[in-house]
Design a protein around this motif. Structure first.
Motif, short mmCIF file in Angstrom:
data_model
loop_
_atom_site.label_atom_id
_atom_site.label_comp_id
_atom_site.label_asym_id
_atom_site.label_seq_id
_atom_site.Cartn_x
_atom_site.Cartn_y
_atom_site.Cartn_z
N GLY A 96 0.80 -1.22 0.00
CA GLY A 96 0.00 0.00 0.00
C GLY A 96 0.82 1.26 0.00
O GLY A 96 0.28 2.37 -0.01
N THR A 97 2.14 1.12 -0.01
CA THR A 97 2.99 2.31 -0.01
C THR A 97 3.13 2.84 -1.43
O THR A 97 3.34 2.08 -2.38
CB THR A 97 4.38 1.96 0.56
N ASP A 98 2.96 4.17 -1.52
CA ASP A 98 3.16 4.79 -2.84
C ASP A 98 4.62 5.15 -3.07
O ASP A 98 5.16 4.95 -4.15
CB ASP A 98 2.31 6.06 -2.95
N VAL A 99 5.23 5.72 -2.03
CA VAL A 99 6.59 6.21 -2.19
C VAL A 99 7.43 5.76 -1.00
O VAL A 99 6.97 5.86 0.15
CB VAL A 99 6.64 7.75 -2.28
N VAL A 100 8.62 5.28 -1.26
CA VAL A 100 9.59 4.97 -0.22
C VAL A 100 10.67 6.04 -0.25
O VAL A 100 11.22 6.32 -1.33
CB VAL A 100 10.21 3.58 -0.42
N VAL A 101 10.94 6.66 0.89
CA VAL A 101 12.00 7.67 0.96
C VAL A 101 13.14 7.06 1.79
O VAL A 101 12.93 6.65 2.93
CB VAL A 101 11.50 8.97 1.61
N LEU A 102 14.33 6.97 1.16
CA LEU A 102 15.49 6.47 1.88
C LEU A 102 16.27 7.67 2.40
O LEU A 102 16.77 8.48 1.63
CB LEU A 102 16.37 5.61 0.97
N GLY A 103 16.32 7.79 3.73
CA GLY A 103 17.01 8.92 4.34
C GLY A 103 18.27 8.47 5.03
O GLY A 103 18.69 7.31 4.92
N PRO A 104 18.92 9.35 5.78
CA PRO A 104 20.19 9.03 6.42
C PRO A 104 19.99 8.12 7.65
O PRO A 104 18.88 7.96 8.14
CB PRO A 104 20.71 10.40 6.81
#
Lengths: 304, 716
Positions: B395-403
């Motif tokens: 159900g996730t639209d966007v995955v943001v990979l952060g620090p």
């Protein structure tokens, strides 16, 4: 002075009018013509009209035996011929037409100039042979006249007069001939230099008048070559030198008829002259002088 | 008598040349002082008369000869009894250009303009025999052969009966150029071109480029007779304009529908703007304007428009579901129905589900994605790299990979699958994610993380049209270019064309890559405090939100598709995207028809970076771009507003001027085609006859001239 190239050139080449006309004075011209003419004669048959002894020459087989010196033959048993200088008292009158029509040329000498040169050459030749030569220059009437003389200095007068002769006004060859025939009573040789552009019957009457007076007549009918051919390009305007009449035309179109008319005129003159024992010589201004001189000498020989 | 090349008539002055020569030669007559004219006189008058007459006759012959030669160059034509002495045209080639643009659908008594046009075509065909070559070309903004071959009345009639007017606009110049070209290649002795059209004035200038391109060549090809409306003589190509005049110029059209550019969230009211025009000059028009959503009438409003006036109406439409909403604006049908309805599409989305994978250091990034106390467009879920599970991606639209770490190997495989199956990912390139960025990127990246304490980086001025900077105005962008970056990834290996923003050093700040059905957005900035001014600046939040929302938003143009014009789409040109099928939804409803299957090469054919194109759409309605069963985008296709709706016919002179032709014949409405065409054909070209006459005269002249010179030594 005769050019250096003369040695390699036939003498008759120098008798062409255009060559002679380049010389300075009339005497030179006359001498040039005559000397050139004589130089061109091999074994001259004309060397011997004079009665004065000139030289002896060995007889060649086939020659006339008339002049063989029989005295020499008697002494040497060889045939020699006596060569004489002529002392016959021939009276020749040069009749030079200076009418306006004689002042025409189409690229060389005017007819008057040609006639004067020819007259000068004959004067030179005749005086050299001790003939008495007179000169009459005329147009509609007699303009000047020199009496008959055979002296050397008379030649200078003749040549001077011929050099100074200028074209005159209108022409009346016939009338002038009658006038001269009346004035020259002593018989002699009449040499006419004219284009005879007058009424042919009047001209012939004048010549016949000379014959009637017992003169021998030689006619040098001098014409420019273009007067025979009428060879002009394109459209031209003719102005009659004697009458001032103007005519605009295309000569090439009229040429045939013109030449026919001229030929008929000349034939008539020739025929009539022959009928009256007149020596008629048609001569154009581009003809070398030797032709005329030969004609004269032929005539001269018959007068002995 | 007429002339096909009248310009040569000026050369008739050459007739004076022999006359001038004649006059000049008469003036320059040389004068010869001749000794005596006695031998010229007798024959002169008679001969000279003959000569002069002949010269005048020759002069006349020369003048006539020159005049005839000059006239032959003008290619004269003649009518009447004398003309029958000259050979007539045998086989003809005919090209009929039949306008089928949507303005030809104007209904009148006895049918539409297009029906009348078909009747005129049948009438024209009556002038041709089975030996003649006939070409019939249907044209709007493009041309299509209806028939080409020997004249076959029944077959052509049958084909014509099956044709209808289209939804396209008129490219008269393009069609005319094509017609001339076809006739050039035809083998018929006489060539005739008919243009059957309503000759809308507004359409004359629509395709100026094609007019300019073809005008120069056409002048050479088309040389006919003279004087505008007069019957025309025969020539290389006879041109007939056959205008079809509308009985009334009254027309009300919906010119444009404007929809929001940004994503619409479910439940919001979508603002739709309609531009309606009354191009008639008579009276004000009053009519109800209706808006339909998914085939259901939602709004009806009565509006009044003055003559030659516009009405701009804005409607707020409810959005009750996610996805593509199909809208339609309608007005009461008038005589021209093509412009009485217009379609539009609304894209409604719910909140975007974002999974942020980072540690505590990404606090500011987390706040930027979902500010505390504000329910925005993003529904955020956070995970650490160690706590990430496969179910988190559902159900996730966007995955943001952060620090704060890097994905485990098995998690990385899951993330790659997520993207390949259509998921979107935003990767902030920090040192610990360098290897992940390198793996996710299709380009051979080279990354460096220099210490920038001394010399900071800034963002360079972006190019216009950057969709990631949508919310920012010029002042914002200028302020953003002054932000200092103390920690950032200096990346090389990314094509410039892929970048959206760049550091002043030239290395990319932000770029997007397609991967499978989804894609990744790479940001070469560190979202932690102390990395520079950006994180603490007011621009950080909108930039992050815009970046995340933009990667899930499909680009589309505001106006949708204009019929007859190719649609340019902003697509990734990485060469990795595969587009399966293009499908269109008909105007009438859910019926789906296949427009074209487009493979990758075709998709990218002839396009620049970041642009794609789909085939020209031929009918109004909806066009969906699908791939693997998923709808990638949907567009509304409409007729071009304005040009065709004005119903302002142009006079023949104006049409001819726009086509660059000098000679034509107009067959007005009511005038018999048979009468007009036969009248135009009466002329016979007499060039050949003139050439023969000139040759004969010159031969006579030559013989006469030769006869004059024959036997003469002088050639004058």
């Amino acid at each position: 002075m005769i050019p250096m190239t003369a040695r390699k050139t036939k003498p008759s080449e120098f008798l062409r009018p255009e060559v002679v006309s380049r010389l300075k004075n009339m005497e030179l011209k006359a001498r040039f013509i005559v000397e050139g003419f004589i130089a061109g004669l091999h074994r001259s048959p004309y060397h011997g009209f004079s009665a004065e002894f000139a030289e002896y020459r060995q007889y060649n087989l086939g020659e006339s035996a008339r002049n063989v010196d029989w005295k020499i033959y008697a002494k040497t048993d060889r045939h020699y011929i006596k060569v004489f200088e002529d002392e016959t008292n021939l009276r020749a009158t040069l009749l030079l037409d200076r009418s306006a029509s004689m002042d025409y040329e189409s690229g060389g000498l005017t007819k008057l100039r040609y006639g004067a040169l020819l007259a000068a050459a004959l004067s030179y030749l005749m005086i050299k042979q001790r003939d008495a030569v007179g000169l009459v220059v005329f147009d509609e009437k007699i303009q000047s006249a020199l009496p008959h003389r055979s002296a050397r200095r008379h030649l200078l007068q003749l040549l001077s007069s011929l050099e100074k002769v200028e074209p005159g006004a209108g022409t009346s060859v016939g009338g002038a001939l009658h006038q001269m025939a009346e004035r020259i009573r002593r018989r002699g040789l009449m040499i006419l230099f004219s284009d005879l552009l007058d009424d042919p019957s009047r001209v012939m009457n004048g010549l016949k008048h000379f014959r009637h007076r017992g003169h021998e007549v030689v006619v040098f009918h001098i014409l420019d070559p273009s007067e025979l051919s009428l060879a002009f390009s394109g459209e031209v305007q003719f102005v009659d030198k004697e009458t001032g009449e103007r005519l605009r035309t295309r000569p090439w179109f009229l040429g045939q008829e013109y030449r026919k008319n001229v030929k008929s005129w000349i034939s008539e003159l020739d025929r009539t002259c022959k009928r009256n024992v007149i020596d008629y010589n048609l001569i154009t201004t581009d003809t070398p002088f030797d032709h005329a001189l030969v004609s004269y000498l032929n005539k001269r020989r018959t007068l002995r | 008598m007429g002339f096909l090349n009248p310009a040569y008539l000026a050369a008739l002055a050459a007739v004076a040349i022999p006359l001038l020569i004649h006059i000049l030669s008469r003036r320059r007559v040389p004068v010869i002082n001749f000794s005596s004219l006695r031998f010229l006189q007798p024959s002169d008058r008679r001969s000279m008369k003959r000569v002069n007459l002949r010269r005048l006759f020759l002069l006349l012959l020369r003048m006539i000869g020159i005049a005839l030669i000059v006239l032959a160059f003008t290619q004269p034509t003649m009518k009447g009894r004398l003309a029958t002495l000259f050979p007539s045209e045998s086989i003809r080639a005919c090209c009929i250009l039949l306008d089928r643009s949507y303005s030809m659908g104007l209904e009148q008594e006895g049918g539409s303009l297009f029906d009348e046009a078909r009747r005129r075509v049948i009438e024209i065909l009556g002038e041709y025999t089975p030996e003649d070559e006939v070409m019939i070309v249907l044209f709007d903004s493009s041309q299509e052969f209806l028939y080409r071959g020997r004249m076959d009345g029944p077959l052509i009639g049958e084909l014509l009966s099956e044709t209808v007017s289209s939804w396209g606009t008129t490219d008269l110049s393009g069609a005319f150029g094509a017609g001339i070209e076809m006739l050039d290649q035809a083998r018929g002795g006489a060539k005739e071109l008919y243009v059957v059209s309503d000759f809308q004035r507004s359409s004359l200038g629509l395709h100026r480029s094609s007019t300019a391109q073809s005008a120069s060549g056409r002048e050479r090809e088309v040389g006919l007779s003279k004087h505008g409306e007069d019957p025309k003589d025969s020539g290389p190509i006879r041109i007939f304009l056959v205008p079809l005049k509308a009985e009334s110029e009254m027309n009300v059209s919906i010119e444009r529908v404007g929809v929001p550019r940004t994503a619409i969230h479910r439940g919001e009211l979508a603002s739709v703007e309609l531009l309606v025009r009354n191009s008639g000059s008579g009276s004000s028009e009053r009519f109800p304007l209706e808006l339909y959503i998914d085939g259901r009438l939602v709004i009806e409003k009565e509006i009044v428009i003055k003559p030659n006036g516009y009405a701009k109406e804005t409607f707020a439409l409810p959005t009750e579901r996610n996805g593509w909403i199909f809208g339609e604006a309608k007005k009461t049908p008038d005589r021209l129905r093509a412009d009485d309805r217009r379609y539009f599409v609304l894209h409604v989305t719910g909140r975007v589900k974002v999974l942020l994978v980072a540690d505590q250091s990404a606090f500011y990034l987390e706040q930027a994605l979902e500010p505390e106390g504000v329910e925005g467009d993003i529904e955020l879920m956070t995970r650490t790299y160690s706590g990430l599970t496969s179910t988190d991606l559902d159900g996730t639209d966007v995955v943001v990979l952060g620090p704060g770490g890097e994905p485990r190997q098995e998690d990385l495989v899951l993330l790659e699958r997520f993207v390949e199956s259509g998921g979107r990912m935003v990767v902030f390139i920090v040192p610990e994610l360098a290897s992940v960025a390198d793996r996710l990127s299709a380009y051979p990246l080279s990354m460096d993380f220099p210490d920038l304490e001394e010399g900071f980086l800034t963002i360079s001025e972006p190019t216009s049209g950057n969709r990631f900077l949508g919310p920012f105005d010029a002042d914002d962008i200028e302020a953003m270019t002054k932000l200092r970056f103390l920690r950032a990834a200096v990346v090389s290996g990314v094509p410039d064309a892929r970048g959206f923003l760049f550091f002043s050093s030239g290395s990319p700040f932000m770029w997007e890559e397609r991967r499978g059905e989804g894609g990744c957005l790479f940001v070469a900035a560190d979202p932690r405090p102390g990395s520079g001014d950006l994180v603490l600046s007011p621009y950080f939040l909108p930039l992050v939100q815009q970046s995340v929302l933009e990667v899930v938003r499909r680009g589309r143009s505001e106006e949708g598709i204009i019929i007859g014009e190719p649609l340019a789409l902003p697509v990734a040109a990485s060469g990795e995207m595969s587009v399966g099928l293009l499908q269109g939804l008909s105007a009438e409803g859910p019926e789906t028809f296949i427009m074209s299957s487009v493979d990758q090469e075709e998709w990218f054919e002839g396009i620049g970076s970041g642009k794609g194109a789909v085939p020209v759409v031929g009918a109004p309605g909806f066009v969906a771009i699908e791939s693997g069963g998923e709808t990638l985008d949907v567009f509304a296709a409409n007729v071009a507003g304005g040009a065709e709706s004005e119903l302002m016919p142009a006079p023949g002179e104006e049409v001819a001027d726009s086509l660059g032709i000098e000679h034509w014949m107009t067959i007005e409405k009511g005038r018999s085609v048979e009468e007009a065409v036969r009248y135009a054909r009466e002329g016979r070209e007499i060039t050949f006859g003139l050439i023969m006459a000139a040759a004969l005269i010159l031969v006579i002249e030559s013989i006469l001239s030769q006869a004059q010179f024959e036997g003469k030594s002088d050639v004058g």
